[in-house]
Structures are given as structure tokens and as C-alpha cells.
Design an enzyme around this catalytic site. Sequence first.
Site, PDB file in Angstrom:
ATOM      1  N   SER A 183       0.793  -1.226   0.000  1.00  0.00           N
ATOM      2  CA  SER A 183       0.000   0.000   0.000  1.00  0.00           C
ATOM      3  C   SER A 183       0.826   1.277   0.000  1.00  0.00           C
ATOM      4  O   SER A 183       0.311   2.336  -0.328  1.00  0.00           O
ATOM      5  CB  SER A 183      -0.941  -0.008   1.201  1.00  0.00           C
ATOM      6  OG  SER A 183      -0.206  -0.161   2.390  1.00  0.00           O
ATOM      7  N   HIS A 217      -5.638  -4.047  -1.289  1.00  0.00           N
ATOM      8  CA  HIS A 217      -5.572  -3.002  -2.317  1.00  0.00           C
ATOM      9  C   HIS A 217      -5.681  -3.571  -3.735  1.00  0.00           C
ATOM     10  O   HIS A 217      -5.498  -2.834  -4.708  1.00  0.00           O
ATOM     11  CB  HIS A 217      -4.268  -2.198  -2.195  1.00  0.00           C
ATOM     12  CG  HIS A 217      -4.309  -1.161  -1.110  1.00  0.00           C
ATOM     13  ND1 HIS A 217      -4.886   0.072  -1.288  1.00  0.00           N
ATOM     14  CD2 HIS A 217      -3.858  -1.194   0.163  1.00  0.00           C
ATOM     15  CE1 HIS A 217      -4.779   0.768  -0.164  1.00  0.00           C
ATOM     16  NE2 HIS A 217      -4.158   0.023   0.735  1.00  0.00           N
ATOM     17  N   LYS A 240     -12.002  -0.519   1.155  1.00  0.00           N
ATOM     18  CA  LYS A 240     -11.262   0.267   0.164  1.00  0.00           C
ATOM     19  C   LYS A 240     -12.091   0.372  -1.115  1.00  0.00           C
ATOM     20  O   LYS A 240     -13.080   1.088  -1.122  1.00  0.00           O
ATOM     21  CB  LYS A 240      -9.873  -0.339  -0.014  1.00  0.00           C
ATOM     22  CG  LYS A 240      -9.052  -0.054   1.242  1.00  0.00           C
ATOM     23  CD  LYS A 240      -7.725  -0.718   1.319  1.00  0.00           C
ATOM     24  CE  LYS A 240      -7.020  -0.263   2.598  1.00  0.00           C
ATOM     25  NZ  LYS A 240      -6.231  -1.306   3.223  1.00  0.00           N
TER      26      LYS A 240
HETATM   27  C1  LIG Z   1      -5.942  -1.522   4.581  1.00  0.00           C
HETATM   28  C2  LIG Z   1      -5.388  -2.870   4.793  1.00  0.00           C
HETATM   29  C3  LIG Z   1      -5.896  -3.710   5.792  1.00  0.00           C
HETATM   30  C4  LIG Z   1      -6.938  -3.245   6.766  1.00  0.00           C
HETATM   31  O1  LIG Z   1      -8.210  -3.328   6.242  1.00  0.00           O
HETATM   32  P1  LIG Z   1      -9.413  -2.680   7.080  1.00  0.00           P
HETATM   33  O2  LIG Z   1     -10.629  -3.288   6.479  1.00  0.00           O
HETATM   34  O3  LIG Z   1      -9.327  -1.211   6.917  1.00  0.00           O
HETATM   35  O4  LIG Z   1      -9.229  -3.090   8.496  1.00  0.00           O
HETATM   36  C5  LIG Z   1      -5.363  -4.981   5.897  1.00  0.00           C
HETATM   37  N1  LIG Z   1      -4.397  -5.406   5.083  1.00  0.00           N
HETATM   38  C6  LIG Z   1      -3.874  -4.629   4.116  1.00  0.00           C
HETATM   39  C7  LIG Z   1      -2.802  -5.156   3.230  1.00  0.00           C
HETATM   40  C8  LIG Z   1      -4.349  -3.330   3.945  1.00  0.00           C
HETATM   41  O5  LIG Z   1      -3.826  -2.556   2.997  1.00  0.00           O
END
Ligand SMILES: *Cc1c(COP(=O)(O)O)cnc(C)c1O
Length: 393
Positions: free
Chosen positions: A182, A210, A241
Site C-alpha cells: 500500500s 488493495h 477500500k
Molecule cells: C488496509 C489494509 C488492511 C486493513 O483493512 P481494514 O478493512 O481497513 O481493516 C489490511 N491489510 C492490508 C494489506 C491493507 O492494505
Amino acid sequence: MTEKLTWIEEELAALKESGLFINLRVIDSPPGAWMTVDGKKVLNLCTNNYLGLAGDERLIKAAQDALAHYGAGPTAVRSIAGTLSVHRELERKVAAFKNVEDALYVQSGFLANQAAIPPLVGKEDVIFSDRLNHASIIDGARLSRAKIIVYEHCDPVDLEVKIKEHLSNYRRGLVVTDGVFSMDGDVAPLDQIYEVAEKYGVMTMVDDAHGEGVLGHGGRGIVDHFGLHGKFDVEIGTFSKAFGVVGGVIAGKKVIVDYLRQKARPFLFSNAVTAADSAACLAAVEVLSASTELVDRLWKNTETFKGEMKALGFNVGNSVTPITPVMLGDVKLAKEFSRKLFAEDVFAMALGFPTVPKGLARIRVMVSAMLSEDDLRFGLDKFAKIGRELGVI
Ligand SMILES: *Cc1c(COP(=O)(O)O)cnc(C)c1O
């Protein structure tokens, strides 16, 4: 104030001193192409609303209907009285979308890692983890009490070296990697990781937070991107996301999902996600299942933005996804750049240590399908202006 808490004041002061203190910006609108941040309307190059689904009428209507039908909250954990029909329908539809055998919906992507890793490996086992894995993978791995062996970032050769060196000392192994990283927007070489893991009989897990809604046909994710259907044991995902809502998903082989329904602690001991959120997630999956239009627009905007930034002379790193790091190096410069952008009505976040390594501070631009050609032009013009002002280009 009692003496015993003064250390916290000192810690907070030290954070402020080093420029690492987090100031919260406050939002007062949907995360659209333009959004209201600290009372000001700004161009949104900051949220993970890749496809604009967070403000989509279809998701909002689905949430409103579910709220009226099921009430505000389930008031039970999934395993007692909290499994709603909308949860089951969401799990079926997201499994079909991702072309996996089964899926489990949990409260967040962060919790999905905590739910999935500890039941699969314990004290006698070993986890092989990419050096730049997300904090939620690291925490899930620690919670399992398995030995954690870090392999070099996106390096299947080093992964094999580490497996050869360590696997025989343990009962079983699990390799786990982010799909899309990310902070840099690069993509794990999942096909090669799979080959190495398979050769040694190591279980495989990818966190596609992502990648879902972004990579693969119509946003079906990283496994689809690499054509590895049915091969990875576990795919972690998030609805927070590209899907635009909230919640996490553990998808993959049926035997694993069946097992996690019995064992995953956030599933057993923390309340189910609300019906409104679940129904909005379901609507998001339906939107993406029906058309690739939003995902296609996301990639078109990504090409435009990155191409123009490179032409301006910015270093946009090694990203191959809509995540666009604008590399600046010094954290104070990155913060100054972000502040000036905000003053010019552009919202893009500066990231420094410990989110990214020291000396690799950057502005991270999140390109989205929501941006019109005018929006892209507006953002690019501001980057050019401030880049020149600060001597970056
Ligand atoms: C954003 C993210 C998460 C967290 O996800 P949420 O639903 O916001 O808790 C977990 N793993 C990765 C790789 C992320 O980029």
C-alpha cells in the site's frame, strides 16, 4: 496528574518534536472526487475510494433498506445469534465474484488477519512473511505465536532460501504476503511465490486489500490477475477500500473457511457487522459483478495521472497500480508539500517514518475512477506549481 503517567506526556512531546505526531483531519462529506476536509472543499487524492462506491446511490439505498429490515445492530456474535441472511448472501456472492469455494465475512480487513492466521499456525509452526507486509499481517502472525521468518520484499528466491533453512525445524509452514503493497503500489510476484510454497508443501495466504476492485478482470483481485484460481489457500480482503464500505473477508478453500468458522476468535467473540454495512457491501459486489466500467475508468485515470507526473519530472517510484507515491525523501519536505497542496485545495497525504522507511518520505496519491479530466488537470497543475516552488522538479 499522577506521576505514573508523565512518561506519556514525554512520549507525546517527543512525537511532536520529531514531526511524527498525527493530526487528525476531519471530514464532513462523502469521500467523493471533491470532499469537505476541515471545513474546506478539496480535490480527493487521498482516500481508498478507488471506484467511487462509497457515495454510490445503490449502496446507500441497500444500506437504508437493510437498516429498516434488520434494525441497527445484530447484538450477537456470528456464532450465537448474529448471522443474518444478508451476511450469508454476501459471503456467497463475494466467493462467486472472486471465484473461490467459500468466504467468511468479518468486521474488518485488519481483523481478518487476526482471525485467519492463529487457527492455521501455532507455536510449533513457522510463518514466512514479506519484509514489507502490512501491520495487520504482522500482528496476526505474532498472535499465532508461530516463529516468524522475514524474507526480502517480493523476493521468491530469498523465500526459497528461508524455507530450505527453516521449514524442517517446524511442524508446518505458512507463507503470507500483501498482494499490492500500500505504500509503494508494487505487486507481489504471486505466481512465483505459489510455485516455491507448493514445492515445499507450505500453506499460502495473500492479503488482497488493495487489489480487490482494482486488479484482475473487473476488479476480481490479484489471484485473478495471475490466473491462480483455486491455488492460493487463503485470500484476505477488505470491503473498506475499493468496495467503499467496511468489513473484511477471508476467502479461499472451503475446508479452511469451514475450519475458521469454528476457530477464528474475532468471529466467535466479537459482534457481527451491522446489516446496513453488510447490505452495502453486497450491493458493491453486485455493481462490480455486473460491469467493468468503473475499474476500466480507474486504470485510464491512473495511466493519465502517472504519465503526466513522470513527464513533469516527478519520481513516482515502482508502482504498477493506482497507488502513486511521489517520492520526496525528506519527511519535512513531504509534509511541507502536502500542506501547500492543501492550501491549493488538493488533499494528498505525506507519509514518513514509521509508515515508510526513513529517508523515503513521499506524498501518496490515490488515483480514483471518480476524477474527471478537469479534476486530473487541476491536481496535476497544483503538483507542478508546488513542485517548482519547492525545487523538486
Ligand atoms: C488496509 C489494509 C488492511 C486493513 O483493512 P481494514 O478493512 O481497513 O481493516 C489490511 N491489510 C492490508 C494489506 C491493507 O492494505
